[in-house]
Design a protein around this motif. Sequence first.
Motif, PDB file in Angstrom:
ATOM      1  N   THR A  88       0.850  -1.190   0.000  1.00 19.74           N
ATOM      2  CA  THR A  88       0.000   0.000   0.000  1.00 19.74           C
ATOM      3  C   THR A  88       0.887   1.242   0.000  1.00 19.74           C
ATOM      4  O   THR A  88       1.999   1.231   0.541  1.00 19.74           O
ATOM      5  N   LEU A  89       0.387   2.280  -0.605  1.00 12.05           N
ATOM      6  CA  LEU A  89       1.081   3.568  -0.614  1.00 12.05           C
ATOM      7  C   LEU A  89       0.528   4.386   0.546  1.00 12.05           C
ATOM      8  O   LEU A  89      -0.669   4.679   0.579  1.00 12.05           O
ATOM      9  N   GLU A  90       1.392   4.740   1.504  1.00 11.77           N
ATOM     10  CA  GLU A  90       0.922   5.358   2.733  1.00 11.77           C
ATOM     11  C   GLU A  90       1.601   6.700   2.979  1.00 11.77           C
ATOM     12  O   GLU A  90       2.777   6.894   2.669  1.00 11.77           O
ATOM     13  N   ILE A  91       0.817   7.604   3.565  1.00 13.37           N
ATOM     14  CA  ILE A  91       1.294   8.958   3.857  1.00 13.37           C
ATOM     15  C   ILE A  91       1.208   9.192   5.362  1.00 13.37           C
ATOM     16  O   ILE A  91       0.187   8.887   5.986  1.00 13.37           O
ATOM     17  N   THR A  92       2.272   9.742   5.926  1.00 14.30           N
ATOM     18  CA  THR A  92       2.240  10.197   7.317  1.00 14.30           C
ATOM     19  C   THR A  92       2.064  11.719   7.275  1.00 14.30           C
ATOM     20  O   THR A  92       3.024  12.454   6.988  1.00 14.30           O
ATOM     21  N   PRO A  93       0.868  12.233   7.506  1.00 20.50           N
ATOM     22  CA  PRO A  93       0.585  13.665   7.310  1.00 20.50           C
ATOM     23  C   PRO A  93       1.530  14.604   8.043  1.00 20.50           C
ATOM     24  O   PRO A  93       1.881  15.666   7.520  1.00 20.50           O
ATOM     25  N   SER A 132       0.388   6.549   9.947  1.00 17.32           N
ATOM     26  CA  SER A 132       0.551   6.299   8.521  1.00 17.32           C
ATOM     27  C   SER A 132      -0.794   5.862   7.938  1.00 17.32           C
ATOM     28  O   SER A 132      -1.410   4.911   8.430  1.00 17.32           O
ATOM     29  N   LEU A 133      -1.256   6.566   6.890  1.00 16.30           N
ATOM     30  CA  LEU A 133      -2.578   6.308   6.321  1.00 16.30           C
ATOM     31  C   LEU A 133      -2.467   5.914   4.850  1.00 16.30           C
ATOM     32  O   LEU A 133      -1.706   6.516   4.097  1.00 16.30           O
ATOM     33  N   PRO A 134      -3.221   4.903   4.403  1.00 15.50           N
ATOM     34  CA  PRO A 134      -3.127   4.462   3.003  1.00 15.50           C
ATOM     35  C   PRO A 134      -3.868   5.413   2.056  1.00 15.50           C
ATOM     36  O   PRO A 134      -5.008   5.781   2.309  1.00 15.50           O
ATOM     37  N   ILE A 135      -3.201   5.791   0.986  1.00 17.11           N
ATOM     38  CA  ILE A 135      -3.833   6.576  -0.070  1.00 17.11           C
ATOM     39  C   ILE A 135      -4.183   5.675  -1.250  1.00 17.11           C
ATOM     40  O   ILE A 135      -5.104   5.936  -2.007  1.00 17.11           O
ATOM     41  N   ARG A 136      -3.437   4.566  -1.433  1.00 12.52           N
ATOM     42  CA  ARG A 136      -3.721   3.573  -2.476  1.00 12.52           C
ATOM     43  C   ARG A 136      -3.373   2.196  -1.926  1.00 12.52           C
ATOM     44  O   ARG A 136      -2.328   2.005  -1.320  1.00 12.52           O
ATOM     45  N   THR A 137      -4.249   1.236  -2.149  1.00 12.44           N
ATOM     46  CA  THR A 137      -4.015  -0.127  -1.673  1.00 12.44           C
ATOM     47  C   THR A 137      -3.743  -1.054  -2.842  1.00 12.44           C
ATOM     48  O   THR A 137      -4.059  -0.765  -3.996  1.00 12.44           O
TER      49      THR A 137
END
Length: 632
Positions: A88-93, A132-137
């Motif tokens: 998954t592509l994840e972002i930590t804001p 860390s939050l997924p933007i694309r799985t």
Amino acid sequence: MRLRRSLQNSSDSDYSRYRFRLAVSMALVLLAFGTLLTRFVYLQVIQHDYYTTRAEDNRISLAPIAPNRGVIVDRNGVVMAHNYSAFTLEITPSKVPDLEATIEALGQIIDIQPKDRKRFRKLLDESKTFESLPIRTRLSDEEVARFAANRYRFPGVEVQARLFRQYPLGPIASHALGYIGRINTRDLETIAASDQESNYKGADHIGKTGIEQKYEFYLHGTTGYEQVEVDAGGRAVRSLSRTSPIQGNDLTLTLDTKLQDIAEKAFGDRRGALVAIDPATGGVLALVSMPTYDPNLFVDGIRTDDWDQLNNSPDKPMVNRALNGAYPPGSTFKPFLALAALETGKRTASQAIVDPGYFNFGGHQFRDDKKGGHGVVDMYRSIVQSCDTYYYMLANDMGIDSIARFMSQLGFGSRTGIDIEGESEGVLPSPEWKKRRFKRPEQQKWFAGDTVSIGIGQGYNAYTPVQLAMATAALANNGVMYRPHLVNFITDSRSGEKTYIEPQPMRTLALKQENIDTIKRAMVGVAREGTGARAFAGAPYESGGKTGTAQVFSLKGEKYEGGRVREHLRDHALYIAFAPADKPKIALAVLVENGGFGAQSAAPIARLVLDYYLLGKAPKGPASEDATPEEE
């Protein structure tokens, strides 16, 4: 002299005022220092633990770690639901200077759909900025490679491996298994009511239907936590400690997925339901509702077009017909009514009637399916040949109160308690029920003609396939009735200990064995020489059964001809069975919506199921309809 004395008095007065002011000032200073000292002692001594905790809370945040969901397998160990790892592509804001610009730039190298952005925004609103939050799985290998080549451009963005739920058998047993989906407001209320809020921190999914829903708190596991030190801006500095999550427990079901697959394929493109039960335990061997659906569609949020297709289909694939559909039982009701007659003394097995092909009552003629009637009919022939006239007369003689009392013991008109939510009660008609059901006084009155129709499984009768299967299993098991269940045992993920779902006898019916044997013998006759004989011709085992055809709408005296009636108005086809006849290992109920005669559409499905379960014989395709069916 006077001047000197006056000056002396003035000086004394000024000195006194000075001393007074000095004393007041000192008192105020001492009071201020006393207040500060008291406050200092209060804060540093009395409230020390409280403020130390507050400081630590500001310095340390807990990041939840979702546990792996438990695995579900069938009775033979075939995996029905498990987890698999995907990127998954994840972002930590908190690590991203400009979130919007970063997402736009990511969209240039990886396909990010509007639904992905919408989901990310929802997660962002519900989470802390250092998580860390997924933007694309479920990234492809190519997408992972493209991001790796551009990773230096995106601080705070990482590719991580996460576990996803998968149903490897696709649509097979989907109504029994259910599916998981993203947690919504209603789910949060359920979690709160169960005092499980802390255990669902960081969780995105929850069981929505079927076994996944009923056993959610067993499958979910225990959430872990990571202590993260953060700065004044809420940005993560370092990891301090970690409490690992505990994987959810595994479930082993009573279902046989091969049997389930054969039963589903036997329906072909027809609508209907089948429930097969082990009479000795109540374990559900197969639970079919057709058409079915693919639960994988729901795991990460179903697409709008897929949902519209499922929700708006005239065949209603999302309805669990086995538990939620209530249908007239037709002639499958007759063996139970015959048993009631024996138990209440209204009939003996040898007592016979002469069937002219109709029963006149109250100025109305209730017709038999066979023109000219069946002649002399005793109880055996009434079941084997499915004589309506016999049961018109029997129901009239017994009366509705006696019928309702006996049938309620068999579970008709009440939930079976199967371990899936949403089961319907069905309708066991009685004068009391009619008073509750209708509002107008003229509608509430019970008429003797209502009772006559009840005798052949029509009228107000309406039962679920699982109720019909349970009653058949109780008959096969000589009156011992077990609660139907789908889970065999639960395996603890830490210790490996197995907790069995012990068979629960709901009740033991006070029935005479000779009466049970009489009914069983007649049901064996159905498969050997009666209305089910064509479907079971050549079977190397002996089974008991009963065909049934349930009217969907009133013919108003006209003869039923299936080919001339619109498909959705055709009769329902039913068949109940148990086998082997001497020591039953399986009992089942089959319903084919708008299938016409039970012998034509439902009995062949039952034959395929019994052939596989007893002989291991796998069919090559759907059950074929008998072109020239016997009656019923």
